[in-house]
Design a protein around this motif. Structure first.
Motif, mmCIF file in Angstrom:
data_model
loop_
_atom_site.group_PDB
_atom_site.id
_atom_site.type_symbol
_atom_site.label_atom_id
_atom_site.label_comp_id
_atom_site.label_asym_id
_atom_site.label_seq_id
_atom_site.Cartn_x
_atom_site.Cartn_y
_atom_site.Cartn_z
ATOM 1 N N LEU A 196 -10.799 14.981 12.692
ATOM 2 C CA LEU A 196 -12.265 14.921 12.792
ATOM 3 C C LEU A 196 -12.742 15.287 14.200
ATOM 4 C CD1 LEU A 196 -12.894 11.639 10.750
ATOM 5 C CD2 LEU A 196 -12.822 13.996 9.919
ATOM 6 N N TYR A 235 -13.350 13.428 4.683
ATOM 7 C CA TYR A 235 -14.399 14.430 4.904
ATOM 8 C C TYR A 235 -13.927 15.822 4.485
ATOM 9 C CZ TYR A 235 -16.969 10.852 7.434
ATOM 10 O OH TYR A 235 -17.665 9.712 7.769
ATOM 11 N N ARG A 238 -16.043 19.214 4.380
ATOM 12 C CA ARG A 238 -17.314 19.036 5.092
ATOM 13 C C ARG A 238 -17.151 19.346 6.571
ATOM 14 N NH1 ARG A 238 -19.498 13.114 3.996
ATOM 15 N NH2 ARG A 238 -21.034 13.909 5.498
ATOM 16 N N ARG A 239 -18.218 19.819 7.177
ATOM 17 C CA ARG A 239 -18.224 19.984 8.626
ATOM 18 C C ARG A 239 -18.388 18.627 9.310
ATOM 19 N NH1 ARG A 239 -19.331 24.967 11.260
ATOM 20 N NH2 ARG A 239 -19.820 26.722 9.854
ATOM 21 N N VAL A 240 -17.717 18.465 10.446
ATOM 22 C CA VAL A 240 -17.869 17.274 11.279
ATOM 23 C C VAL A 240 -17.986 17.734 12.722
ATOM 24 C CG1 VAL A 240 -16.660 15.260 12.217
ATOM 25 C CG2 VAL A 240 -16.701 15.651 9.750
ATOM 26 N N ASP A 298 -23.125 18.113 12.461
ATOM 27 C CA ASP A 298 -22.885 17.808 11.048
ATOM 28 C C ASP A 298 -22.143 16.486 10.969
ATOM 29 O OD1 ASP A 298 -23.437 20.558 9.503
ATOM 30 O OD2 ASP A 298 -22.403 21.024 11.387
ATOM 31 N N SER A 299 -22.500 15.654 10.010
ATOM 32 C CA SER A 299 -21.851 14.361 9.724
ATOM 33 C C SER A 299 -22.092 13.341 10.833
ATOM 34 C CB SER A 299 -20.352 14.540 9.465
ATOM 35 O OG SER A 299 -20.128 15.398 8.375
ATOM 36 N N PHE A 300 -21.472 13.522 11.992
ATOM 37 C CA PHE A 300 -21.689 12.558 13.077
ATOM 38 C C PHE A 300 -21.251 13.140 14.412
ATOM 39 C CE2 PHE A 300 -17.769 11.295 10.730
ATOM 40 C CZ PHE A 300 -16.828 11.698 11.666
ATOM 41 N N ASP A 320 -28.310 14.026 7.216
ATOM 42 C CA ASP A 320 -27.455 12.879 6.916
ATOM 43 C C ASP A 320 -26.510 12.535 8.070
ATOM 44 O OD1 ASP A 320 -25.903 15.140 6.760
ATOM 45 O OD2 ASP A 320 -24.971 14.651 4.834
ATOM 46 N N ALA A 321 -26.727 13.103 9.241
ATOM 47 C CA ALA A 321 -25.854 12.870 10.393
ATOM 48 C C ALA A 321 -26.311 11.645 11.188
ATOM 49 C CB ALA A 321 -25.830 14.096 11.301
ATOM 50 N N PRO A 377 -28.733 19.862 5.113
ATOM 51 C CA PRO A 377 -27.495 20.603 5.391
ATOM 52 C C PRO A 377 -27.505 22.044 4.895
ATOM 53 C CG PRO A 377 -26.984 18.369 4.688
ATOM 54 C CD PRO A 377 -28.463 18.535 4.520
#
Length: 452
Positions: A196, A235, A238-240, A298-300, A320-321, A377
């Protein structure tokens, strides 16, 4: 009377290391050698009895007090000798090696550091604290510290090696970062897909090389940083953006003070703000080459990822991040965030984020203090392209320089880093951090045993 009370240069002999430089050098070397002999006789740190641990701690502390007194008195003279009167630009690791050679006992040798490299954090002697003492005193000096900052703004040898090919192809693949130039915009994608994008020594090295390539490439006008698609089970697909510091590496003793914690701040993060010192590409108008930067979350963006956002000219995020800085819960200092975050969000929210671990979700109003645009996204790609296009142009570049000059004066940054160098080194070996390390090791071993 214990051994360390008889050794040369004990804590009562501070005057011996504040005399003339040559005499002080010999006194410090003798004191450090006596302490090293004692530690050898006491055996491995993890195998010492409580009495032996107390004796070792007393000896180490007394010798460390001498190093502090030595550097408080001689920091500028030491730095002048190591850099040939500031005619040589030595990076952090080069300066540390030179100090170990010219001033034995001042900082750990390569052999001492190598002997601890594979030990868990809790089983180390703590030699890196002496590096923290050394760099804190160098950075406190306006002349020596400023010279070191300039040295750390030089491009890395790896970047200079890769530059011709990148200039021609617009592409480069490093172990943890890929680069692709599209038009006048170069996209950096963090691609540690199994972790991640959690940072370790390797990723700090790769990121500095990548940032250098963007800054030195004459065809690039704007840099964009984003996390890649993950293979991690939670994940997958998904992009992180970034999970922050690699906790497994931290707890395993693999996060280095010099090659990670200091290099990260004085290397690629500082280059994002100031640019790279490159005489071949600059002229009398400016000694550095800099570019505008965009970040897309993205993500966090956790920990070090959140720290990065404070440096970018424009930040976008998926709806949603979230952003968080849990370093206090991990037991360490979140880099230069303590210096920069208040400027962005104010003192109350900064304390909630750093001291209490508050998450800031992209969907909440407070996020607007850290994030410029929030998008679903599905449309984030297009928004990133538009943002990068807006930041092209010489007027943008000139104005970002003046904004950065006003917001983060170089001497204030240098003074912060002087305190950070010592305090972060101390945190790595404080009792609560070592306790977390031990508990993490037990949990990891239990998990591994269960998996078998």
């Amino acid at each position: 009377m214990t051994i360390h009370e008889n050794r040369p240069g004990a804590s009562g002999d501070v005057h011996a290391v504040t005399a003339n430089l040559e005499s002080a050098r010999h006194s410090l070397t003798a004191a450090a050698a006596a302490t090293d002999d004692l530690l050898t006789r006491l055996g491995e740190p993890s195998a010492r009895s409580p009495r032996q641990r107390a004796e070792a701690a007393a000896a180490i502390d007394a010798t460390r007090a001498l190093r502090v007194a030595f550097m408080d008195t001689h920091a500028e003279a030491v730095y002048a000798e190591l850099t040939d009167n500031r005619t040589r630009l030595l990076r952090l690791d080069e300066l540390a090696r030179a100090a170990a050679s010219h001033f034995p006992g001042l900082v750990p040798t390569e052999k001492q550091l190598a002997s601890e490299r594979d030990r868990p954090q809790a089983h180390k002697e703590g030699h890196e604290i002496d590096q923290g003492v050394f760099f804190s005193r160098v950075l406190r000096s306006p002349s020596a510290g400023s010279h070191l900052l300039d040295a750390m703004l030089r491009p890395t040898p790896d970047a200079l090696d890769l530059l011709p090919e990148f200039t021609e192809t617009g592409k480069a693949e490093l172990r943890s970062v890929t680069l692709e130039r599209i038009g006048a915009v170069t996209h950096l994608t963090m691609c540690r897909d199994d972790s991640l994008n959690a940072e370790d020594n390797q990723q700090v090295s790769d990121m500095e090389t990548a940032v250098d390539l963007v800054l030195l490439d004459t065809a690039t006008e704007v840099g964009v940083l984003r996390g890649g698609v993950m293979s991690h089970p939670r994940y997958r697909g998904r992009r992180v953006f970034s999970a922050g510091i690699n906790l497994k590496s931290l707890h395993g003793g693999e996060i280095s003070l010099v090659d990670f914690l200091l290099r990260r701040e004085l290397g690629y993060l500082h280059k994002l703000v100031r640019g790279v010192v490159w005489k071949g590409a600059a002229d009398w108008r400016r000694s550095t080459v800099d570019k505008p930067w965009v970040a897309a979350v993205d993500s966090f963006a956790i920990g070090g990822g959140a720290q990065l956002l404070l440096l970018f000219d424009h930040v976008l995020a998926a709806s949603d991040a979230y952003v968080s800085l849990p370093a206090a819960q991990e037991g360490i200092i979140p880099g230069v965030a303590n210096f920069r975050l208040t400027r962005s969000v104010g003192p109350r929210l900064a304390r909630q984020i750093i001291l209490e671990g508050r998450r800031i979700h992209a969907s909440e109003p407070s996020a607007r203090l850290l994030i410029d645009e929030v998008h679903e996204p599905a449309v984030l790609d297009a928004a990133v392209e538009k943002s990068a296009e807006r930041l092209r142009g010489s007027a943008v570049l000139a104005n970002r320089r003046m904004l950065n000059f006003a917001e983060e004066p170089i001497d204030q940054f240098r003074s912060y880093m002087a305190e950070f160098a010592l305090n972060q080194a101390l945190r790595l070996y404080d009792a609560d951090v070592l306790d977390k390390v031990s508990r993490f090791s037990v949990a990891a071993a239990t998990k591994a045993g269960t998996a078998r």
